[in-house]
Design a protein around this motif. Structure first.
Motif, PDB file in Angstrom:
ATOM      1  N   VAL A 110       0.876  -1.026  -0.039  1.00  0.00           N
ATOM      2  CA  VAL A 110      -0.106   0.098  -0.053  1.00  0.00           C
ATOM      3  C   VAL A 110       0.924   1.324   0.085  1.00  0.00           C
ATOM      4  O   VAL A 110       0.198   2.342  -0.046  1.00  0.00           O
ATOM      5  CB  VAL A 110      -1.052  -0.007   1.154  1.00  0.00           C
ATOM      6  N   ARG A 111       2.214   1.203   0.020  1.00  0.00           N
ATOM      7  CA  ARG A 111       2.868   2.317   0.134  1.00  0.00           C
ATOM      8  C   ARG A 111       2.768   3.072  -1.138  1.00  0.00           C
ATOM      9  O   ARG A 111       2.668   4.298  -0.973  1.00  0.00           O
ATOM     10  CB  ARG A 111       4.634   2.084   0.280  1.00  0.00           C
ATOM     11  N   ARG A 112       2.910   2.586  -2.248  1.00  0.00           N
ATOM     12  CA  ARG A 112       2.780   3.445  -3.548  1.00  0.00           C
ATOM     13  C   ARG A 112       1.521   3.985  -3.626  1.00  0.00           C
ATOM     14  O   ARG A 112       1.247   5.161  -4.034  1.00  0.00           O
ATOM     15  CB  ARG A 112       2.957   2.607  -4.556  1.00  0.00           C
ATOM     16  N   MET A 113       0.390   3.190  -3.388  1.00  0.00           N
ATOM     17  CA  MET A 113      -0.845   3.695  -3.292  1.00  0.00           C
ATOM     18  C   MET A 113      -1.147   4.973  -2.541  1.00  0.00           C
ATOM     19  O   MET A 113      -1.678   6.042  -2.811  1.00  0.00           O
ATOM     20  CB  MET A 113      -2.029   2.790  -2.911  1.00  0.00           C
ATOM     21  N   ILE A 114      -0.777   5.173  -1.217  1.00  0.00           N
ATOM     22  CA  ILE A 114      -0.830   5.993  -0.089  1.00  0.00           C
ATOM     23  C   ILE A 114       0.014   7.264  -0.761  1.00  0.00           C
ATOM     24  O   ILE A 114      -0.300   8.407  -0.462  1.00  0.00           O
ATOM     25  CB  ILE A 114      -0.240   5.534   1.200  1.00  0.00           C
ATOM     26  N   GLY A 115       1.443   7.055  -1.384  1.00  0.00           N
ATOM     27  CA  GLY A 115       2.263   8.242  -1.930  1.00  0.00           C
ATOM     28  C   GLY A 115       1.335   8.922  -3.209  1.00  0.00           C
ATOM     29  O   GLY A 115       1.427  10.149  -3.302  1.00  0.00           O
ATOM     30  N   LEU A 116       0.755   8.095  -3.897  1.00  0.00           N
ATOM     31  CA  LEU A 116      -0.024   8.735  -5.124  1.00  0.00           C
ATOM     32  C   LEU A 116      -1.401   9.332  -4.519  1.00  0.00           C
ATOM     33  O   LEU A 116      -1.647  10.427  -5.213  1.00  0.00           O
ATOM     34  CB  LEU A 116      -0.496   7.547  -6.189  1.00  0.00           C
ATOM     35  N   ALA A 117      -2.026   9.004  -3.466  1.00  0.00           N
ATOM     36  CA  ALA A 117      -2.932   9.678  -2.990  1.00  0.00           C
ATOM     37  C   ALA A 117      -2.413  11.183  -2.327  1.00  0.00           C
ATOM     38  O   ALA A 117      -3.139  12.003  -2.556  1.00  0.00           O
ATOM     39  CB  ALA A 117      -3.583   8.982  -1.717  1.00  0.00           C
ATOM     40  N   ALA A 118      -1.520  11.016  -1.787  1.00  0.00           N
ATOM     41  CA  ALA A 118      -0.716  12.432  -1.366  1.00  0.00           C
ATOM     42  C   ALA A 118      -0.427  13.273  -2.756  1.00  0.00           C
ATOM     43  O   ALA A 118      -0.776  14.604  -2.409  1.00  0.00           O
ATOM     44  CB  ALA A 118       0.778  11.996  -0.626  1.00  0.00           C
ATOM     45  N   LEU A 119       0.053  12.785  -3.687  1.00  0.00           N
ATOM     46  CA  LEU A 119       0.257  13.754  -4.784  1.00  0.00           C
ATOM     47  C   LEU A 119      -1.224  14.079  -5.307  1.00  0.00           C
ATOM     48  O   LEU A 119      -1.426  15.339  -5.810  1.00  0.00           O
ATOM     49  CB  LEU A 119       0.932  12.843  -5.967  1.00  0.00           C
ATOM     50  N   PHE A 120      -2.172  13.109  -5.408  1.00  0.00           N
ATOM     51  CA  PHE A 120      -3.556  13.702  -5.775  1.00  0.00           C
ATOM     52  C   PHE A 120      -4.056  14.714  -5.073  1.00  0.00           C
ATOM     53  O   PHE A 120      -4.596  15.641  -5.588  1.00  0.00           O
ATOM     54  CB  PHE A 120      -4.536  12.394  -5.663  1.00  0.00           C
ATOM     55  N   TYR A 121      -4.024  14.766  -3.675  1.00  0.00           N
ATOM     56  CA  TYR A 121      -4.392  15.979  -2.963  1.00  0.00           C
ATOM     57  C   TYR A 121      -3.454  17.180  -3.110  1.00  0.00           C
ATOM     58  O   TYR A 121      -4.194  18.250  -2.966  1.00  0.00           O
ATOM     59  CB  TYR A 121      -4.477  15.498  -1.435  1.00  0.00           C
ATOM     60  N   ALA A 122      -2.321  16.753  -3.233  1.00  0.00           N
ATOM     61  CA  ALA A 122      -1.405  17.887  -3.379  1.00  0.00           C
ATOM     62  C   ALA A 122      -1.840  18.786  -4.841  1.00  0.00           C
ATOM     63  O   ALA A 122      -1.754  19.950  -4.774  1.00  0.00           O
ATOM     64  CB  ALA A 122      -0.082  17.703  -3.394  1.00  0.00           C
ATOM     65  N   LEU A 123      -2.002  17.797  -5.910  1.00  0.00           N
ATOM     66  CA  LEU A 123      -2.415  18.628  -7.045  1.00  0.00           C
ATOM     67  C   LEU A 123      -3.584  19.458  -7.085  1.00  0.00           C
ATOM     68  O   LEU A 123      -3.991  20.232  -7.490  1.00  0.00           O
ATOM     69  CB  LEU A 123      -2.305  17.476  -8.243  1.00  0.00           C
ATOM     70  N   THR A 124      -4.836  18.752  -6.277  1.00  0.00           N
ATOM     71  CA  THR A 124      -6.084  19.180  -6.107  1.00  0.00           C
ATOM     72  C   THR A 124      -5.658  20.554  -5.358  1.00  0.00           C
ATOM     73  O   THR A 124      -6.500  21.386  -5.701  1.00  0.00           O
ATOM     74  CB  THR A 124      -6.952  18.384  -5.542  1.00  0.00           C
ATOM     75  N   HIS A 125      -5.052  20.542  -4.374  1.00  0.00           N
ATOM     76  CA  HIS A 125      -4.745  21.696  -3.601  1.00  0.00           C
ATOM     77  C   HIS A 125      -3.981  22.780  -4.460  1.00  0.00           C
ATOM     78  O   HIS A 125      -4.728  23.935  -4.403  1.00  0.00           O
ATOM     79  CB  HIS A 125      -3.527  21.334  -2.498  1.00  0.00           C
ATOM     80  N   LEU A 126      -3.264  22.486  -5.453  1.00  0.00           N
ATOM     81  CA  LEU A 126      -2.818  23.629  -6.240  1.00  0.00           C
ATOM     82  C   LEU A 126      -3.939  24.145  -7.506  1.00  0.00           C
ATOM     83  O   LEU A 126      -4.137  25.290  -7.470  1.00  0.00           O
ATOM     84  CB  LEU A 126      -1.732  23.097  -7.227  1.00  0.00           C
ATOM     85  N   CYS A 127      -4.832  23.154  -7.613  1.00  0.00           N
ATOM     86  CA  CYS A 127      -5.714  23.580  -8.783  1.00  0.00           C
ATOM     87  C   CYS A 127      -6.843  24.435  -7.923  1.00  0.00           C
ATOM     88  O   CYS A 127      -7.223  25.471  -8.567  1.00  0.00           O
ATOM     89  CB  CYS A 127      -6.405  22.135  -9.267  1.00  0.00           C
ATOM     90  N   LEU A 128      -7.314  24.181  -6.814  1.00  0.00           N
ATOM     91  CA  LEU A 128      -8.045  24.598  -6.201  1.00  0.00           C
ATOM     92  C   LEU A 128      -7.520  26.293  -5.884  1.00  0.00           C
ATOM     93  O   LEU A 128      -8.430  27.316  -5.930  1.00  0.00           O
ATOM     94  CB  LEU A 128      -8.536  24.060  -4.897  1.00  0.00           C
ATOM     95  N   TYR A 129      -6.099  26.472  -5.555  1.00  0.00           N
ATOM     96  CA  TYR A 129      -5.718  27.493  -5.381  1.00  0.00           C
ATOM     97  C   TYR A 129      -5.726  28.557  -6.835  1.00  0.00           C
ATOM     98  O   TYR A 129      -6.096  29.712  -6.675  1.00  0.00           O
ATOM     99  CB  TYR A 129      -4.097  27.548  -5.143  1.00  0.00           C
ATOM    100  N   ILE A 130      -5.575  27.920  -7.873  1.00  0.00           N
ATOM    101  CA  ILE A 130      -5.703  28.533  -9.264  1.00  0.00           C
ATOM    102  C   ILE A 130      -7.204  28.863  -9.331  1.00  0.00           C
ATOM    103  O   ILE A 130      -7.247  30.158  -9.914  1.00  0.00           O
ATOM    104  CB  ILE A 130      -5.313  27.648 -10.345  1.00  0.00           C
ATOM    105  N   ILE A 131      -8.021  28.069  -9.002  1.00  0.00           N
ATOM    106  CA  ILE A 131      -9.554  28.231  -9.107  1.00  0.00           C
ATOM    107  C   ILE A 131     -10.171  29.634  -8.248  1.00  0.00           C
ATOM    108  O   ILE A 131     -10.791  30.620  -8.785  1.00  0.00           O
ATOM    109  CB  ILE A 131     -10.335  27.411  -8.708  1.00  0.00           C
TER     110      ILE A 131
END
Length: 295
Positions: A86-107
């Motif tokens: 599950v390590r890779r899965m959790i790491g990719l989830a962190a990336l997903f939330y971080a990218l969403t964090h940036l996209c929401l800032y752009i919005i």
């Protein structure tokens, strides 16, 4: 026909069978996003809902980042090899939330990309956060089995930047939080605890020894109190002595240092509980001569 092996399902193990562990972890990774969306749809995020979503996704990004760093130490401490699935899965989830964090800032900036770029360049805490996001994106892009095979040993060297990313993420969390740095201190303390576990393993200490783990827990707790003291001393107008003294009083709230200590001591208790399950730990629990990944 499409080869099913080229499209692995996230809840399956490498053999293509349903993994209860991966299924449970995947559900846990998705739940925060569902909760945030439900809060947004219900109008429960206050007068600035996008700002609250920015903060929420950023918080979960750093939580999952540090949780991914906890997988390898916990796998060793609990002698639970399947946890690595599950390590890779959790790491990719962190990336997903971080990218969403940036996209929401752009919005939130009305899609003004020039303004967003200017803010990132001029505001140091945004620069630090963006650097962490770039590093996390590189790790996400090279996390596939094909890239691991292609890069070989260079993959392990590349993925060691996760530790620098952790430092940048913690610093970004502190700087954007400003006055109330309770959770930022807690996350930083847990990161220190995880790094102590790794350092002890790298130095050949028995990571399955309750005494070794307990010592790391005490040091991490003290380091957490020191981080909190240093932040208030350098970055706020709050007398740091009051914050340090608050660690010795529990009438208001338990300070982050104690939570980090409790987490470390809980990890130290895990090897003591294994014999109750009938498990026998192999001799020589120190560092193994070969490691498949930086972890």
């Amino acid at each position: 026909m499409t080869d099913r092996r080229s499209l692995p399902l996230p809840w399956n193990d490498r053999a293509g069978h349903l993994s209860p562990l991966k299924t449970a972890v995947l559900a846990g990774l998705v739940l925060p996003a569902i909760w945030l969306l439900a809060q947004f749809a219900a109008g429960a995020l206050g007068p600035r809902p996008v700002t609250e979503l920015i903060h929420g996704t950023g918080d979960w990004a750093i939580r999952f980042l540090f949780l991914s760093l906890a997988v390898t130490p916990l796998r060793r401490i609990a002698d639970w090899p399947k946890l690595i699935l599950v390590r890779r899965m959790i790491g990719l989830a962190a990336l997903f939330y971080a990218l969403t964090h940036l996209c929401l800032y752009i919005i939130d900036q009305n899609f003004g990309l020039a303004r967003v770029a200017s803010e990132i360049a001029l505001r140091i805490y945004l620069t630090i956060g963006f650097a962490a996001l770039i590093g996390l994106s590189v790790l996400g892009a090279t996390s596939t089995d094909a890239m691991i095979k292609k890069l070989g040993r260079n993959w392990t060297r590349l993925h060691r930047i996760i530790y620098a990313i952790g430092v940048l993420a913690a610093l970004h969390f502190f700087m954007q939080t400003k006055a109330d740095v309770y959770e930022a201190t807690l996350m930083s303390g847990l990161f220190v605890l995880l790094m102590f576990f790794r350092i002890l393993h790298w130095r050949g200490f028995d990571i399955g020894s309750p005494l070794v783990l307990g010592g790391a827990a005490i040091l991490a707790g003290l380091a957490t109190a020191g981080i909190e003291y240093a932040w208030y001393a350098l970055a706020t107008g709050v007398p740091p002595e009051r914050v340090l003294a608050a660690n010795l009083h529990f009438s208001y709230m338990v300070r982050p240092a104690w939570w980090v200590l409790a987490t470390g001591l809980t990890a130290a208790a895990v090897p003591l509980l294994r014999p109750l399950a009938g498990e026998k730990r192999p001799k020589g629990g120190g560092r193994k001569p070969l490691r498949a990944a930086a972890g």
